[in-house]
Write a protein that holds these residues in place. Structure first.
Motif, PDB file in Angstrom:
ATOM      1  N   TYR A  79      41.431  40.433  50.688  1.00  9.18           N
ATOM      2  CA  TYR A  79      40.148  40.764  50.060  1.00  9.18           C
ATOM      3  C   TYR A  79      39.992  40.060  48.713  1.00  9.18           C
ATOM      4  CZ  TYR A  79      40.277  44.461  53.562  1.00  9.18           C
ATOM      5  OH  TYR A  79      40.349  45.158  54.748  1.00  9.18           O
ATOM      6  N   TYR A  80      41.096  40.000  47.951  1.00 13.31           N
ATOM      7  CA  TYR A  80      41.040  39.319  46.658  1.00 13.31           C
ATOM      8  C   TYR A  80      40.806  37.822  46.843  1.00 13.31           C
ATOM      9  CZ  TYR A  80      42.896  43.564  44.490  1.00 13.31           C
ATOM     10  OH  TYR A  80      43.072  44.849  44.047  1.00 13.31           O
ATOM     11  N   PHE A  96      34.861  47.462  47.406  1.00  9.80           N
ATOM     12  CA  PHE A  96      35.213  46.083  47.110  1.00  9.80           C
ATOM     13  C   PHE A  96      34.516  45.126  48.073  1.00  9.80           C
ATOM     14  CE2 PHE A  96      37.888  42.341  46.625  1.00  9.80           C
ATOM     15  CZ  PHE A  96      38.123  42.325  45.257  1.00  9.80           C
ATOM     16  N   THR A 100      31.880  42.159  47.290  1.00 11.08           N
ATOM     17  CA  THR A 100      32.038  40.814  47.851  1.00 11.08           C
ATOM     18  C   THR A 100      30.739  40.342  48.496  1.00 11.08           C
ATOM     19  OG1 THR A 100      34.384  41.262  48.281  1.00 11.08           O
ATOM     20  CG2 THR A 100      33.404  39.397  49.427  1.00 11.08           C
TER      21      THR A 100
END
Length: 462
Positions: free
Chosen positions: A5-6, A285, A289
Motif C-alpha cells: 500500500y505504501y 489509506f 490513495t
C-alpha cells in the motif's frame, strides 16, 4: 499495514509531484493579477465547501450503525438522500438561476450545516430529515457554485481559456488534496481524540460556516434568466426545450449521467471487490490513495486543457474507453483466477491487480471533472445553467437509488461489468458530441430563439 500500500501511494505521490513541479511553458497559462485574485478566492471557498462534504462521507454509515440501525434501515436513509436530490434538485437549481447563485451557495451552507446538526440525534425520523437536507445541499453543491463561477468569470471579462485553469485547480484541491486532509482530520477527531463519529460532522459544520462568511463578504450576486415574471414551471419548460433543441446539451447530459452513475456505483462496490473474503484492508489509506490518483488525473487534465490545439471532446473519448476497461478487469480476473474461499488474511494477488485498475479509474475521474465543467461552460446556456445541470442529475440519482436497492441482488462482477458497458456508451456519445460540435461554428447559445420556440411549442407535462 503491508508495504504494498505504501509503494502504491508513494509511486502516485512521486508522479503527481513531478507533474506539478516540472510544468513547462506549454503547460502554463499566462493570466492577470485580477484573475488570480478572483481564482484564489473561489478556490478557498470551494475547498472549504468540499472539506465540509468530505469530512462527512467516511462516517455516515458508521454513525448510523452506532445508533443501532441495521443495513436495511441505513440503506433507506441513503436512498432518501439521493431521492431528495432527484426530487428537489431541479427546483433548487431553478431558484438559483432566478433568485441568485450567491444566495443559492449560502443556502447550501445553511442546509448542510442543519444536516450536520441532525447527526447528533439517534431518532430515525430526525436522521431522515438530515438525509433529505443533505440531498438538497448536494444538488446545490454540484450546480450553484459552478454556475456562479462561470457567470462571474464572463461578467468580469476574463479570457475563456482561463476558466479551465480554475476548474482543474478546483478539482486538484477540492477533490484531491482536501479529501485526503479531511480523511486524516476526521480520523484524528473520531479515533485518536476519542470524540466519536459525530465529531467530523461538527468539524464539517465549522468549515461550512467559515466558507459562508467568505461568500457573504466577498462574492457579488449573479443571476440566470433576468425576466421577472417567469415562474418555476416556465423555467423547467425552458430548460427542457433547451435540452431537446440542442443535441450537444442532450449528449452532454447523457455522458455525465453514464459516467457519474458508474462512479457512484464504484463508491459502493470497491470495498467488497477488494475484500471478497473479508480480507483485512486499510480502508482509509486506500481511500487516500484513490484521492491521490484523482489528483494525478486533475494534473493531467490541466496539461491537456492548457493546449489550445487539443479539444476536450477529443481526449475524453480515450478517457472513457480507459475507464470502461478498468471495470472489465474484475470480470476478466473472475474467469482467469479461481476464487478463494479462505476467509480473512491480507489482500489477495487479484485484489492487488484490482487496486491498480481502480486507481486508474480514479485518475480518469480526476480528468473527467474539470473536462466536463469545461464542456458545460461551452454548451449550457447561462440563463438556465443551474436548472439544466440539475436536470442532468435526475437519471443519475434514479440509477444510484436502483443500485442501492438491489446491491445484494447481483454479483459484484455483474455490477461492474454493467458500469463498463455504460462507460463504453459514454465514449460513443462523446465521439458523437465531437462530430456535432465540429459541424457547427462556435457561437453563443441563442436563448431568445429558444424562448420563442418555447412559446410556440406544445405544453410539456413536467
Amino acid at each position: 499495514m503491508e508495504m504494498f500500500y505504501y509503494l502504491v501511494f508513494g509511486a502516485l505521490a512521486l508522479v503527481v509531484g513531478s507533474l506539478e513541479f516540472n510544468k513547462t511553458n506549454k503547460d502554463r497559462i499566462s493570466t492577470s493579477a485580477p484573475f488570480n485574485a478572483f481564482k484564489n478566492n473561489y478556490l478557498v471557498v470551494y475547498s472549504l465547501m468540499m472539506a465540509g462534504d468530505w469530512l462527512q462521507g467516511p462516517y455516515v454509515y458508521y454513525l448510523y450503525s452506532t445508533y443501532g440501525f441495521g443495513k436495511g434501515e441505513i440503506g433507506r436513509l441513503f436512498i432518501a438522500g439521493f431521492g431528495s436530490s432527484m426530487l428537489f434538485g431541479t427546483i433548487v437549481g431553478s431558484l438559483a438561476d432566478k433568485q441568485g447563485r450567491k444566495r443559492a451557495c449560502v443556502t447550501y451552507c445553511i442546509t448542510y450545516i442543519l444536516s450536520c446538526i441532525t447527526k447528533h440525534s439517534p431518532d430515525y425520523r430526525v436522521l431522515m430529515v438530515g438525509r433529505v437536507l443533505g440531498g438538497i445541499a448536494t444538488s446545490l453543491l454540484f450546480s450553484a457554485f459552478e454556475s456562479w463561477l462561470v457567470a462571474e468569470h464572463n461578467k468580469r471579462g476574463f479570457e475563456q481559456q482561463w476558466l479551465s485553469l480554475t476548474f482543474s485547480k478546483a478539482i486538484f484541491l477540492g477533490n484531491g488534496l482536501i479529501a485526503i486532509i479531511a480523511g486524516l482530520l476526521g480520523n484524528v477527531l473520531a479515533d485518536n481524540l476519542g470524540l466519536g463519529p459525530v465529531a467530523p460532522f461538527d468539524a464539517a459544520a465549522c468549515f461550512l460556516a467559515i466558507g459562508m462568511a467568505i461568500i457573504l463578504s466577498t462574492w457579488s450576486e449573479n443571476y440566470g434568466d433576468p425576466s421577472e415574471n417567469k415562474d418555476l414551471l416556465s423555467q423547467f419548460k425552458g430548460a427542457a426545450v433547451a435540452i431537446a433543441s440542442d443535441e450537444k446539451i442532450a449528449l452532454l447530459g447523457a455522458i455525465q449521467s453514464l459516467f457519474e452513475g458508474s462512479m457512484y456505483t464504484f463508491v459502493f462496490l470497491w470495498t467488497p471487490a477488494l475484500s471478497p473474503n473479508d480480507e483485512d484492508i486499510p480502508h482509509g489509506f486506500i481511500f487516500a490513495t484513490f484521492m491521490l490518483a484523482s489528483m494525478l488525473g486533475s494534473s493531467i487534465a490541466s496539461k491537456l486543457m492548457a493546449r489550445t490545439s487539443l479539444k476536450v471532446e477529443s481526449y475524453m473519448q480515450i478517457v472513457f474507453m480507459i475507464s470502461a476497461f478498468t471495470f472489465l478487469i474484475p470480470v476478466i480476473a473472475n474467469f482467469l483466477v479461481p476464487p478463494s474461499n479462505v476467509k480473512g488474511g491480507s489482500i489477495s494477488f487479484t485484489g492487488c491487480i484490482l487496486l491498480f485498475g481502480f486507481c486508474t479509474f480514479e485518475s480518469c475521474v480526476g480528468i473527467f471533472w474539470p473536462s466536463i465543467m469545461k464542456m458545460r461552460s461551452q454548451y449550457i446556456p447561462e440563463e438556465a445553467r443551474s436548472t439544466i445541470m440539475n436536470f442532468f442529475r435526475i437519471p443519475l440519482n434514479v440509477f444510484v437509488c436502483i443500485v442501492l436497492y438491489n446491491v445484494n441482488a447481483f454479483p459484484i462482477t455483474v455490477m461492474l461489468g454493467m458500469c463498463s458497458i455504460f462507460l463504453f456508451m459514454a465514449a460513443v456519445l462523446q465521439r458523437r458530441l465531437m462530430v456535432v460540435a465540429e459541424s457547427h461554428r462556435p457561437k453563443t447559445q441563442d436563448w431568445t430563439s429558444i424562448k420563442d420556440k418555447d412559446m410556440e411549442a406544445e405544453p410539456l407535462n413536467i
